[in-house]
Design a protein around this motif. Sequence first.
Motif, PDB file in Angstrom:
ATOM      1  N   GLU A  61       0.827  -1.206   0.000  1.00 46.82           N
ATOM      2  CA  GLU A  61       0.000   0.000   0.000  1.00 46.82           C
ATOM      3  C   GLU A  61       0.866   1.263   0.000  1.00 46.82           C
ATOM      4  N   VAL A  62       1.951   1.259   0.762  1.00 49.86           N
ATOM      5  CA  VAL A  62       2.875   2.403   0.769  1.00 49.86           C
ATOM      6  C   VAL A  62       3.449   2.610  -0.627  1.00 49.86           C
ATOM      7  N   LEU A  63       3.843   1.535  -1.286  1.00 45.37           N
ATOM      8  CA  LEU A  63       4.402   1.654  -2.630  1.00 45.37           C
ATOM      9  C   LEU A  63       3.357   2.150  -3.630  1.00 45.37           C
ATOM     10  N   ARG A  64       2.085   1.746  -3.443  1.00 45.92           N
ATOM     11  CA  ARG A  64       1.018   2.261  -4.309  1.00 45.92           C
ATOM     12  C   ARG A  64       0.870   3.770  -4.147  1.00 45.92           C
ATOM     13  N   VAL A  65       0.914   4.236  -2.893  1.00 45.15           N
ATOM     14  CA  VAL A  65       0.796   5.677  -2.644  1.00 45.15           C
ATOM     15  C   VAL A  65       1.987   6.415  -3.247  1.00 45.15           C
ATOM     16  N   LEU A  66       3.194   5.897  -3.022  1.00 45.90           N
ATOM     17  CA  LEU A  66       4.389   6.544  -3.573  1.00 45.90           C
ATOM     18  C   LEU A  66       4.363   6.547  -5.100  1.00 45.90           C
ATOM     19  N   ALA A  67       3.844   5.480  -5.704  1.00 46.41           N
ATOM     20  CA  ALA A  67       3.734   5.422  -7.168  1.00 46.41           C
ATOM     21  C   ALA A  67       2.727   6.452  -7.667  1.00 46.41           C
ATOM     22  N   SER A  68       1.625   6.622  -6.950  1.00 42.84           N
ATOM     23  CA  SER A  68       0.618   7.606  -7.365  1.00 42.84           C
ATOM     24  C   SER A  68       1.149   9.025  -7.268  1.00 42.84           C
ATOM     25  N   MET A  69       2.131   9.235  -6.389  1.00 43.68           N
ATOM     26  CA  MET A  69       2.748  10.548  -6.231  1.00 43.68           C
ATOM     27  C   MET A  69       3.938  10.736  -7.179  1.00 43.68           C
ATOM     28  N   GLY A  70       4.316   9.688  -7.908  1.00 41.96           N
ATOM     29  CA  GLY A  70       5.415   9.769  -8.846  1.00 41.96           C
ATOM     30  C   GLY A  70       6.788   9.555  -8.227  1.00 41.96           C
ATOM     31  N   PHE A  71       6.851   9.063  -7.003  1.00 41.80           N
ATOM     32  CA  PHE A  71       8.134   8.828  -6.333  1.00 41.80           C
ATOM     33  C   PHE A  71       8.777   7.515  -6.755  1.00 41.80           C
ATOM     34  N   VAL A  72       7.959   6.516  -7.072  1.00 43.13           N
ATOM     35  CA  VAL A  72       8.472   5.223  -7.522  1.00 43.13           C
ATOM     36  C   VAL A  72       7.635   4.763  -8.707  1.00 43.13           C
ATOM     37  N   GLU A  73       8.195   3.851  -9.473  1.00 46.09           N
ATOM     38  CA  GLU A  73       7.408   3.182 -10.503  1.00 46.09           C
ATOM     39  C   GLU A  73       7.556   1.691 -10.287  1.00 46.09           C
ATOM     40  N   THR A  74       6.472   0.988 -10.452  1.00 47.74           N
ATOM     41  CA  THR A  74       6.491  -0.446 -10.194  1.00 47.74           C
ATOM     42  C   THR A  74       6.592  -1.197 -11.508  1.00 47.74           C
ATOM     43  N   ARG A  75       7.284  -2.336 -11.418  1.00 49.33           N
ATOM     44  CA  ARG A  75       7.434  -3.240 -12.547  1.00 49.33           C
ATOM     45  C   ARG A  75       7.208  -4.650 -12.027  1.00 49.33           C
ATOM     46  N   ARG A  76       6.438  -5.381 -12.738  1.00 47.98           N
ATOM     47  CA  ARG A  76       6.154  -6.757 -12.329  1.00 47.98           C
ATOM     48  C   ARG A  76       7.436  -7.583 -12.350  1.00 47.98           C
TER      49      ARG A  76
END
Length: 80
Positions: A61-76
């Motif tokens: 959930e933290v990573l989802r929030v950070l991704a929505s803010m543009g701080f991280v991008e997720t890759r499968r």
Amino acid sequence: MDQSSPGVAPVPHAPAEAGLHARVLDHLGTDICGGLVAAGSVLNIDDLVERYGVSRSVIREVLRVLASMGFVETRRRSGS
């Protein structure tokens, strides 16, 4: 009797899970903004679980929030 400072509103108590989420979000976000996490580095969920002592769902959930803010991008299959 309330002994808080004049003009300062008391902070409401959040549920424990919200506290964990907010704490990890604050620490990890600060580390990213402060340059302690280098651009392009991979954040592994299992490493973050061990580092912060929280569940995988809190980290996701933290990573989802950070991704929505543009701080991280997720890759499968390769981390965040």
